[in-house]
Design a protein around this motif. Structure first.
Motif, PDB file in Angstrom:
ATOM      1  N   VAL A  70      10.633 -16.149  12.225  1.00 35.00           N
ATOM      2  CA  VAL A  70      10.823 -15.034  13.157  1.00 35.00           C
ATOM      3  C   VAL A  70       9.958 -13.849  12.744  1.00 35.00           C
ATOM      4  CG1 VAL A  70      12.799 -13.934  11.996  1.00 35.00           C
ATOM      5  CG2 VAL A  70      12.562 -13.776  14.487  1.00 35.00           C
ATOM      6  N   THR A  71       9.757 -13.664  11.452  1.00 34.83           N
ATOM      7  CA  THR A  71       8.867 -12.600  10.963  1.00 34.83           C
ATOM      8  C   THR A  71       7.428 -12.867  11.372  1.00 34.83           C
ATOM      9  OG1 THR A  71      10.327 -12.255   9.051  1.00 34.83           O
ATOM     10  CG2 THR A  71       8.092 -11.346   8.918  1.00 34.83           C
TER      11      THR A  71
ATOM     12  N   PHE B  18      18.149 -19.537  14.636  1.00 36.18           N
ATOM     13  CA  PHE B  18      19.312 -20.269  15.157  1.00 36.18           C
ATOM     14  C   PHE B  18      18.913 -21.663  15.644  1.00 36.18           C
ATOM     15  CE2 PHE B  18      19.786 -15.697  15.967  1.00 36.18           C
ATOM     16  CZ  PHE B  18      20.933 -15.443  15.211  1.00 36.18           C
ATOM     17  N   MET B  19      17.725 -21.760  16.217  1.00 35.87           N
ATOM     18  CA  MET B  19      17.217 -23.022  16.733  1.00 35.87           C
ATOM     19  C   MET B  19      17.163 -24.090  15.648  1.00 35.87           C
ATOM     20  SD  MET B  19      13.459 -23.703  18.418  1.00 35.87           S
ATOM     21  CE  MET B  19      13.650 -22.359  19.594  1.00 35.87           C
ATOM     22  N   GLY B  20      16.742 -23.700  14.442  1.00 34.33           N
ATOM     23  CA  GLY B  20      16.602 -24.654  13.344  1.00 34.33           C
ATOM     24  C   GLY B  20      17.912 -25.327  12.985  1.00 34.33           C
ATOM     25  N   PHE B  21      18.988 -24.563  12.897  1.00 36.76           N
ATOM     26  CA  PHE B  21      20.296 -25.131  12.540  1.00 36.76           C
ATOM     27  C   PHE B  21      20.812 -26.065  13.630  1.00 36.76           C
ATOM     28  CE2 PHE B  21      20.368 -21.270   9.839  1.00 36.76           C
ATOM     29  CZ  PHE B  21      20.632 -21.881   8.621  1.00 36.76           C
ATOM     30  N   ALA B  22      20.587 -25.702  14.901  1.00 36.10           N
ATOM     31  CA  ALA B  22      21.069 -26.536  16.000  1.00 36.10           C
ATOM     32  C   ALA B  22      20.317 -27.861  16.060  1.00 36.10           C
ATOM     33  CB  ALA B  22      20.927 -25.789  17.327  1.00 36.10           C
TER      34      ALA B  22
ATOM     35  N   ILE C 279      17.382 -17.743  25.971  1.00 33.97           N
ATOM     36  CA  ILE C 279      17.209 -18.735  24.902  1.00 33.97           C
ATOM     37  C   ILE C 279      17.926 -18.289  23.631  1.00 33.97           C
ATOM     38  CG2 ILE C 279      15.007 -17.741  24.114  1.00 33.97           C
ATOM     39  CD1 ILE C 279      15.946 -21.463  24.091  1.00 33.97           C
ATOM     40  N   ILE C 280      17.960 -16.981  23.358  1.00 33.53           N
ATOM     41  CA  ILE C 280      18.652 -16.468  22.174  1.00 33.53           C
ATOM     42  C   ILE C 280      20.152 -16.712  22.306  1.00 33.53           C
ATOM     43  CG2 ILE C 280      19.105 -14.441  20.747  1.00 33.53           C
ATOM     44  CD1 ILE C 280      16.551 -13.198  21.905  1.00 33.53           C
TER      45      ILE C 280
ATOM     46  N   VAL D   6      24.584 -22.929  17.636  1.00 33.18           N
ATOM     47  CA  VAL D   6      24.850 -22.897  16.193  1.00 33.18           C
ATOM     48  C   VAL D   6      26.347 -22.763  15.927  1.00 33.18           C
ATOM     49  CG1 VAL D   6      24.539 -21.553  14.078  1.00 33.18           C
ATOM     50  CG2 VAL D   6      22.582 -22.040  15.537  1.00 33.18           C
ATOM     51  N   THR D   7      27.022 -21.961  16.724  1.00 27.51           N
ATOM     52  CA  THR D   7      28.467 -21.787  16.562  1.00 27.51           C
ATOM     53  C   THR D   7      29.194 -23.116  16.708  1.00 27.51           C
ATOM     54  OG1 THR D   7      28.325 -19.539  17.459  1.00 27.51           O
ATOM     55  CG2 THR D   7      30.497 -20.570  17.425  1.00 27.51           C
ATOM     56  N   PHE D   8      28.862 -23.855  17.749  1.00 30.84           N
ATOM     57  CA  PHE D   8      29.518 -25.147  17.981  1.00 30.84           C
ATOM     58  C   PHE D   8      29.081 -26.196  16.957  1.00 30.84           C
ATOM     59  CE2 PHE D   8      30.852 -23.268  21.894  1.00 30.84           C
ATOM     60  CZ  PHE D   8      31.985 -23.965  22.277  1.00 30.84           C
TER      61      PHE D   8
END
Length: 444
Positions: free
Chosen positions: A330-331, A368-372, A420-421, A428-430
């Protein structure tokens, strides 16, 4: 020293083993980006919009390769973990032959019905004709692209991830060279067809080279040979890979909806801006996809061998690596938004401004995308296709679809980028909930 699926993995060994798969997916994304670069800069905005409009449909047709690659790899690696090498190779052959057959079938249907499909996606006039030209050329070699997607996973299961990277590089370089020759030298009316021919040749190479390798006697643990029809195994592979199938189909459907919304709010300029974001974001998300592909056979092997301590350690290491990678990405996205946008659409100030502002919002979703992505792949590797599919279904078809329909009504075009965010945070929550619920069942 050769790293095997049965090894105990430190951080260093884990990174070394998954790095070729990460590089493979990044390279695949880069040569797709190069394709977009040449079309945008030499064929024009309408041609570039046509590629982005028809590409989601082409990816839906090719998704059978992801399904049998990821779903089949979990079965094959798990079978190796149980010590049955002969059965694992029978499964491997069955999945490859089935994927190719289905790829050919879907390619024929797509070739026939490409015009009404492109019209349904919102294409009219010149945009429609460009979609048809590009789509039909790509569909000719689509069965080999399906094989390329299948083998991307199986090279890792065969303990030859570097060879998978070599094949992807060969296909990518072919695409880049032919793009540079055909798109730049052909007359304007043939430039888009030239780009499609370049991609088609690269897909052919990406599918044929591994096919020849695995048919011949080789030093890997996998080899193509005789098999027999096993409907139960095919169904299991489809179930395991249903998450990847669902994810790619859903993302393509959502991509179509994004394009329809952008046509409504910003016209062809909005579609072109979104196309740039998709090309660039593919490079970032490819890291997560590559890591998930690279580590999946390791999870499957140790699950089959009942090495639960190693399984637990691999999961913890993976979550830490993904967290660090997300922050870095993201950076980088914020820092390089302007030069990346300029690379594609520097010729149009209005389009570039729209692309930069949209991408900076869009990029916040990367951590967040990476974890999902990893969560879905993790359950696929454990042969829990239902949970994996649930994560993918919620992430793409439910959360993204809902967000892209609702948020633009509140924030206009910025609502499209924010959607998308919101979708990735919810995913990620689920994913976290599923990881907690399934801990006892899978002993991690």
């Amino acid at each position: 020293m050769k790293i095997q699926l049965s090894d105990r993995f430190t951080y260093g060994k884990l990174i070394r083993f998954t790095l070729p798969s990460i590089a493979m997916m990044i390279f695949t994304s880069i040569y797709s980006v190069v394709d977009g670069f040449f079309v945008s800069n030499f064929a024009g905005e309408v041609a570039f919009s046509a590629v982005n409009l028809i590409m989601p449909f082409l990816m839906i047709v090719a998704t059978v390769g992801f399904m049998f690659g990821t779903g089949g790899t979990a079965i094959v690696a798990n079978t190796f973990g149980k010590g049955d090498r002969q059965k694992a190779n029978r499964y491997f052959s069955l999945f490859v032959y089935t994927a190719f057959t289905l790829g050919a079938f879907f390619a024929i249907l797509g070739f026939i019905f490409i015009r009404p499909i492109a019209s349904l996606l919102g294409a009219k006039g010149d945009l429609l004709e460009h979609c048809i030209v590009y789509g039909r050329i790509i569909l000719i070699t689509l069965p080999f692209f399906v094989l390329q997607l299948v083998f991307q996973s199986f090279f890792v299961a065969a303990e030859r991830p570097r060879l998978g990277l070599f094949v992807t590089a060969a296909a990518g370089i072919t695409n880049m060279v032919l793009d540079a020759v055909l798109v730049t030298l052909l007359p304007l009316e043939y430039k888009l067809a030239g780009a499609a021919i370049a991609t088609a040749f690269s897909q052919f190479i990406g599918g044929v080279i591994p096919l020849i390798y695995f048919f011949k006697k080789n030093s890997s643990i996998l080899r193509l040979g005789k098999t027999r029809f096993d409907g139960k195994a095919i169904l299991k592979a489809c179930t395991n890979g249903s998450s990847e199938f669902m994810s790619n189909v859903s993302m393509s459907i959502v991509g179509m909806l994004y394009n329809l919304q952008l046509l409504k709010f910003a016209g062809e300029t909005g579609v072109a801006a979104y196309g740039v974001m998709m090309y660039v974001s593919m490079i970032f998300s490819a890291t997560f996809i590559g890591y998930s592909i690279g580590i999946a056979p390791i999870f499957a092997y140790h699950d089959g061998a009942k090495n639960y301590d190693e399984l637990k350690g691999l999961l913890k290491k993976s979550l830490r690596l993904l967290g660090i990678s997300g922050i870095v990405m993201v950076t980088a996205a914020q820092l390089f938004a302007v030069p990346l946008a300029h690379l594609f659409v520097g010729y149009n100030k209005e389009l570039m401004t729209l692309t930069v502002s949209g991408f900076r919002i869009f990029a916040i979703a990367f951590p967040f995308m990476g974890f999902a992505i990893f969560g879905s792949g993790f359950f696929t590797s454990l042969n829990d296709g239902l949970t994996s599919a649930m994560i993918s279904f919620l992430r793409t078809l439910v959360f993204q679809l809902s967000a892209v329909l609702l948020l633009p009504k509140i924030w206009g075009i910025n609502g499209i980028w924010v959607s998308i965010i919101v979708a990735e945070v919810m995913a990620v929550t689920f994913t976290s909930v599923f990881l907690i619920i399934k801990r006892k069942k899978y002993h991690y």
